[in-house]
Design a protein around this motif. Structure first.
Motif, PDB file in Angstrom:
ATOM      1  N   GLU A 203       5.279  15.931  -5.996  1.00 41.43           N
ATOM      2  CA  GLU A 203       5.037  14.521  -5.702  1.00 41.43           C
ATOM      3  C   GLU A 203       6.166  13.916  -4.879  1.00 41.43           C
ATOM      4  O   GLU A 203       6.075  12.760  -4.464  1.00 41.43           O
ATOM      5  CB  GLU A 203       4.846  13.746  -7.005  1.00 41.43           C
ATOM      6  N   GLN A 204       7.220  14.692  -4.648  1.00 43.92           N
ATOM      7  CA  GLN A 204       8.312  14.212  -3.808  1.00 43.92           C
ATOM      8  C   GLN A 204       8.099  14.540  -2.328  1.00 43.92           C
ATOM      9  O   GLN A 204       8.941  14.182  -1.489  1.00 43.92           O
ATOM     10  CB  GLN A 204       9.635  14.839  -4.270  1.00 43.92           C
ATOM     11  N   VAL A 205       7.003  15.203  -2.002  1.00 47.40           N
ATOM     12  CA  VAL A 205       6.756  15.599  -0.610  1.00 47.40           C
ATOM     13  C   VAL A 205       6.748  14.390   0.339  1.00 47.40           C
ATOM     14  O   VAL A 205       7.335  14.460   1.431  1.00 47.40           O
ATOM     15  CB  VAL A 205       5.454  16.411  -0.501  1.00 47.40           C
ATOM     16  N   PRO A 206       6.093  13.246  -0.004  1.00 41.53           N
ATOM     17  CA  PRO A 206       6.164  12.099   0.907  1.00 41.53           C
ATOM     18  C   PRO A 206       7.595  11.655   1.205  1.00 41.53           C
ATOM     19  O   PRO A 206       7.940  11.351   2.350  1.00 41.53           O
ATOM     20  CB  PRO A 206       5.375  11.011   0.172  1.00 41.53           C
ATOM     21  N   GLN A 231       3.735  12.062  11.213  1.00 49.84           N
ATOM     22  CA  GLN A 231       2.274  12.094  11.337  1.00 49.84           C
ATOM     23  C   GLN A 231       1.645  12.801  10.136  1.00 49.84           C
ATOM     24  O   GLN A 231       0.601  12.372   9.631  1.00 49.84           O
ATOM     25  CB  GLN A 231       1.869  12.798  12.637  1.00 49.84           C
ATOM     26  N   ARG A 232       2.256  13.872   9.692  1.00 49.39           N
ATOM     27  CA  ARG A 232       1.744  14.550   8.491  1.00 49.39           C
ATOM     28  C   ARG A 232       1.794  13.621   7.287  1.00 49.39           C
ATOM     29  O   ARG A 232       0.887  13.591   6.459  1.00 49.39           O
ATOM     30  CB  ARG A 232       2.562  15.810   8.223  1.00 49.39           C
ATOM     31  N   LEU A 233       2.852  12.843   7.180  1.00 49.57           N
ATOM     32  CA  LEU A 233       2.985  11.871   6.100  1.00 49.57           C
ATOM     33  C   LEU A 233       1.851  10.858   6.148  1.00 49.57           C
ATOM     34  O   LEU A 233       1.238  10.537   5.113  1.00 49.57           O
ATOM     35  CB  LEU A 233       4.349  11.185   6.198  1.00 49.57           C
ATOM     36  N   LEU A 234       1.523  10.353   7.331  1.00 45.01           N
ATOM     37  CA  LEU A 234       0.445   9.370   7.461  1.00 45.01           C
ATOM     38  C   LEU A 234      -0.913   9.986   7.155  1.00 45.01           C
ATOM     39  O   LEU A 234      -1.798   9.317   6.601  1.00 45.01           O
ATOM     40  CB  LEU A 234       0.438   8.795   8.880  1.00 45.01           C
ATOM     41  N   THR A 235      -1.089  11.256   7.480  1.00 47.01           N
ATOM     42  CA  THR A 235      -2.380  11.912   7.274  1.00 47.01           C
ATOM     43  C   THR A 235      -2.610  12.278   5.813  1.00 47.01           C
ATOM     44  O   THR A 235      -3.691  12.036   5.254  1.00 47.01           O
ATOM     45  CB  THR A 235      -2.467  13.180   8.139  1.00 47.01           C
ATOM     46  N   PHE A 237      -0.617  11.387   3.032  1.00 44.35           N
ATOM     47  CA  PHE A 237      -0.208  10.425   2.002  1.00 44.35           C
ATOM     48  C   PHE A 237      -0.231   9.012   2.581  1.00 44.35           C
ATOM     49  O   PHE A 237       0.784   8.311   2.598  1.00 44.35           O
ATOM     50  CB  PHE A 237       1.199  10.759   1.488  1.00 44.35           C
ATOM     51  N   PRO A 238      -1.379   8.552   3.049  1.00 43.21           N
ATOM     52  CA  PRO A 238      -1.426   7.279   3.789  1.00 43.21           C
ATOM     53  C   PRO A 238      -1.117   6.049   2.951  1.00 43.21           C
ATOM     54  O   PRO A 238      -0.684   5.030   3.493  1.00 43.21           O
ATOM     55  CB  PRO A 238      -2.870   7.247   4.294  1.00 43.21           C
ATOM     56  N   GLY A 239      -1.314   6.118   1.617  1.00 39.35           N
ATOM     57  CA  GLY A 239      -1.120   4.927   0.796  1.00 39.35           C
ATOM     58  C   GLY A 239       0.252   4.797   0.181  1.00 39.35           C
ATOM     59  O   GLY A 239       0.487   3.866  -0.595  1.00 39.35           O
TER      60      GLY A 239
END
Length: 655
Positions: A203-206, A231-235, A237-239
C-alpha cells in the motif's frame, strides 16, 4: 583585498566554495574550504569549512566514510560553533543510515541483492549526485497513506512491533531524499526502487511512485525520467493524495481524492458528534462506514481511533476497545493514529510492568550468577567534548580499579585530549604514573590538578608522599602543612597535631625532620576510584534476562571462571555493542555470543528518558575438563553447565 575586511575572509571563501560546488566544480570548492582551514585554524570559519568539506565528500563524491571523518573533526576545531551543531545532526543521520543498512542486511533474503548506502563509492559510478544549495527545496511529498506492513512479517518485543524491511527501506530513502537531511538523490532512488521490486503489492506503492518522480523532476532536474512514474501513479492510484500531488507536478487539473472525500465525510460526523456528544449509538456505525469506504486513507485511521476511544471512554467496553486499538496499530502502522495506538499498547503492557519489575529487581538483594554488572560510562548522544571526556574518564577509572595501569593511562590521556581542564583526570593520571615509577611526572600532574582544583585534597597527600620518598624534607613539610589546613577532619591529622602542635600554627613555616616525615603514615580519608553518575542517571541499568553461554571450549578453566565484557546498553535494554575486556582467550567468543543475547532494564535519566550506557558484565563459566590424550574416544562436553557464582564478588559492583 583590504585588510579591514580580513575578519570576513573565511566566511566569504566558504560562500565562494559553495558557489563552485553548486556549479559542479568540486575540486575548486574543496580548494576554497582547505584554504579557510589553513588560514584561520581553530575558528568558527575553519569549523564551518570542515563541515562543508564533509558535505562535499558526502553529496559530491559519494564517500560516506570520508565524509564522516571530516564531520567528526568539526567538534574539535571550534567547540560550540554553529558548524558543530550542523555536523552533529548530519552524523546522526549517517549513524541512522548505518543502523538501517545493518537491519536490512539481516532481514533480507540472503540470495537477494540488498541496497546499502554507497560508502566509498566514486562519483564516476554515478551513484550519488551533488546537492546544490541554490535550488529551492520544494515541499515534501504528502503524508504516506495508511496501511502496509509489507510482506516480511513483524516481530514483537515487549509489546512493540519491530520495523519491517519495507519500513527500513523507506526510512533510508527518505533520509537520502530530504534536502534538509542527507540530500543524496541517487541513493534515495535506489532505496525507493528496491521497495518497488520487493513489495509490488504494498500500500506504500503510491508514496514510492510519487517520491521517485519527485526526485527525478525536482532534485535531478529530469522531468522526462519523472513522467513514467507519475503517469503510472495517476493510472493505478487515481484517488490517492499522492496522485493529487502528482497532477500538480504535471500541471494537470486537480480532482478530489479519496483522502479529501474521507476528510469531508469525517467533518460531517464530527459536527453531529459535537452537537450530541453523549449519543454513541450512531457514532460508531458511522465511523465504521467511513473506514470501510476509504480504507487507504489517513482519515480512516483517525476514524478508527475515535471509534476505539468511544468504546473505552463512553461505552465502557474495554475488551472491544483493545481489539480495535490492536487492529488500528496493525492496519495503519505508519499513520499518526496507528503509532498512538502502538504507543498506548506499549505503555500499558510494557511500561508499567517494566517499572514494577525493575523495582522488584532493585530490592532483590544479592545478584544471581550472570547478573553482576558495573556501570562504566554514559554514551554521549553528541560530539560534545565534555561528554566524550567524561566517557573516557569512566573507562579510565574502571581500568585503574582493575589494575590495568597502561590501559588506564591511555584512557586518562584520551579524556584530557577531549577536555583539558579536568583536575580529577590529571590527579588520577598522576596516580597511574606514580604507580608506574615515574615520580617526577606524577608530581607535575598533581600540581596541574591543584592549579585547576585547589580543593582536591588527595593531591596534597600524593605530593607529600612523593617528596618524602625523594628525601626532600622541605617540600614534604610544605605539603604536610597544606594537608593539616585542609583535611582537619581526618583522624590521622588530629593525632598528628597532638604530637606536633606547631603544625597547626598557620603563621609558622614548620619543617619536620625527614625521619619524622618518613614515620608518618598518612592516607586521605576518602579517595575511591569511582565516577559519580548522579547528575546523569536516575535509574541504573539492571540485568533483565541472563543469557548463558551455549558452548564450552575444550580447555581447563578450573572450578569456575568468568569473562568480563563491555556492553553498550541502548534504549529498550538491547545490547548495541559488545567487546571483551578480560578473560580466557578460548572463552571469549562464547562469552561475546552470550553477552549479545542479554536483555537489560535500560538506564533512565532525570527526565525518565532511556539513555545509552556502557556496563561491565561478568559472564560466568562452569568448570570444564579437557579431552584426555589417553582416552581419545571420550567426547568432551559441548554445552555449558549451569553457571556458578564466581568466588570473586566485588563489593558494590552492581549499581
Amino acid at each position: 583585498q583590504e585588510s579591514r575586511f580580513r575578519a570576513f575572509e573565511g566566511q566569504t571563501r566558504i560562500l565562494i566554495g559553495q558557489l563552485y560546488q553548486a556549479a559542479g566544480d568540486r575540486e575548486r570548492a574543496l580548494a576554497e574550504y582547505n584554504q579557510v582551514r589553513d588560514d584561520f585554524p581553530q575558528t568558527a570559519a575553519s569549523a564551518m569549512a570542515l563541515y562543508r568539506t564533509g558535505l562535499l565528500y558526502l553529496q559530491g563524491f559519494g564517500q560516506l566514510d570520508r565524509a564522516r571523518e571530516y564531520l567528526q573533526e568539526v567538534g574539535q576545531e571550534k567547540p560550540g560553533s554553529e558548524a558543530v551543531q550542523l555536523a552533529q545532526e548530519m552524523l546522526r543521520h549517517l549513524t541512522r543510515i548505518k543502523q538501517l543498512d545493518e537491519r536490512i542486511a539481516k532481514v533480507a533474503v540472503p540470495t537477494d541483492p540488498v541496497v546499502v548506502s554507497p560508502d566509498s563509492t566514486s562519483a564516476a559510478e554515478g551513484v550519488i549526485l551533488e546537492s546544490t544549495d541554490s535550488v529551492a527545496a520544494p515541499p515534501p511529498p504528502p503524508p504516506p497513506p495508511a496501511g502496509g506492513e509489507g510482506n516480511t512479517g513483524s516481530g514483537a518485543r515487549e509489546g512493540r512491533r519491530e520495523p519491517t524491511l519495507e519500513e527500513d527501506l523507506l526510512e533510508a530513502a527518505e533520509l537520502f531524499r530530504d534536502p534538509a537531511r542527507l540530500a543524496v538523490p541517487d541513493s534515495a532512488l535506489r532505496y525507493y526502487e528496491e521497495v518497488l521490486r520487493r513489495f509490488p503489492a504494498s500500500e506504500q506503492v503510491p508514496r514510492v511512485l510519487y517520491s521517485i518522480g519527485w526526485v527525478h523532476g525536482q532534485r535531478r532536474g529530469d522531468p522526462e525520467q519523472a513522467e513514467p512514474y507519475l503517469q503510472r501513479l495517476l493510472t493505478e492510484f487515481p484517488g490517492t493524495e499522492h496522485a493529487r500531488a502528482a497532477r500538480e507536478l504535471l500541471g494537470l487539473e486537480s480532482i478530489e481524492t479519496a483522502e479529501a472525500a474521507a476528510a469531508r465525510a469525517f467533518r460531517i460526523i464530527e459536527e453531529r458528534r459535537l452537537l450530541d456528544p453523549a449519543n454513541a449509538a450512531w457514532l460508531v456505525p458511522a465511523l465504521d462506514t467511513l473506514v470501510a469506504a476509504y480504507p487507504r486513507t489517513n482519515t480512516a485511521a483517525k476514524a478508527a481511533f475515535l471509534a476505539a476511544t468511544t468504546f473505552e471512554d463512553q461505552l465502557g467496553d474495554t475488551l472491544e476497545a483493545e481489539v480495535r486499538f490492536q487492529r488500528l496499530a496493525r492496519t495503519w502502522p505508519t499513520t499518526v493514529h496507528g503509532r498512538l495506538a502502538e504507543e498506548r499498547d506499549r505503555a500499558r503492557s510494557a511500561g508499567l510492568l517494566a517499572k514494577l519489575q525493575r523495582s522488584l529487581k532493585g530490592v532483590g538483594g544479592q545478584t544471581a550468577p550472570g547478573e553482576r554488572i558495573r556501570l562504566i560510562a554514559v554514551e554521549p548522544d553528541s560530539l560534545d567534548s565534555t561528554l566524550l571526556a567524561r566517557k573516557e574518564l569512566g573507562f579510565a577509572l574502571r581500568a585503574h580499579q582493575r589494575g590495568d595501569l597502561k590501559l588506564a593511562r591511555e584512557f586518562y590521556e584520551r579524556s584530557l585530549e577531549q577536555r583539558q581542564g579536568q583536575p580529577e583526570a590529571l590527579y588520577r593520571l598522576g596516580q597511574v604514573v606514580q604507580e608506574q615509577g615515574f615520580r617526577e611526572d606524577a608530581q607535575e600532574y598533581y600540581r596541574r590538578a591543584l592549579a585547576l582544583g585547589p580543593g582536591l585534597v588527595t593531591a596534597y597527600y600524593r605530593l607529600f608522599s612523593t617528596f618524602v620518598a625523594e628525601g626532600k624534607a622541605d617540600s614534604a613539610s610544605h605539603y604536610l602543612r597544606q594537608i593539616v589546613n585542609r583535611d582537619s577532619r581526618n583522624p590521622q591529622i588530629a593525632r598528628l597535631l597532638e604530637e606536633h602542635p606547631e603544625l597547626g600554627d598557620q603563621g609558622k613555616e614548620v619543617e619536620l625532620d625527614l625521619e619524622v616525615l618518613e614515620s608518618l603514615e598518612l592516607e586521605p580519608s576518602d579517595d575511591p576510584l569511582v565516577l559519580s553518575f548522579a547528575d546523569a542517571i536516575a535509574e541504573p541499568p539492571l540485568v533483565r534476562e541472563v543469557a548463558h553461554p551455549r558452548s564450552l571450549p575444550e580447555v581447563v578453566v578450573g572450578d569456575s571462571t568468568e569473562v568480563l565484557l563491555d556492553l553498550l546498553v541502548g534504549p529498550g535494554g538491547h545490547v548495541e555493542q559488545a567487546q571483551v575486556y578480560r578473560g580466557e582467550e578460548a572463552l571469549r567468543e562464547s562469552a561475546l555470543e552470550a553477552g549479545r543475547r542479554y536483555a537489560f532494564y535500560p538506564a533512565l535519566d532525570r527526565s525518565d528518558r532511556e539513555v545509552r550506557v556502557w556496563v561491565e558484565l561478568a559472564v560466568p563459566f562452569a568448570g570444564s575438563r579437557p579431552r584426555s590424550d589417553s582416552s581419545p574416544s571420550e567426547a568432551p562436553p559441548t554445552e555449558a553447565a549451569p553457571p556458578v557464582r564466581s568466588p570473586e564478588i566485588e563489593s558494590g559492583s552492581t549499581p
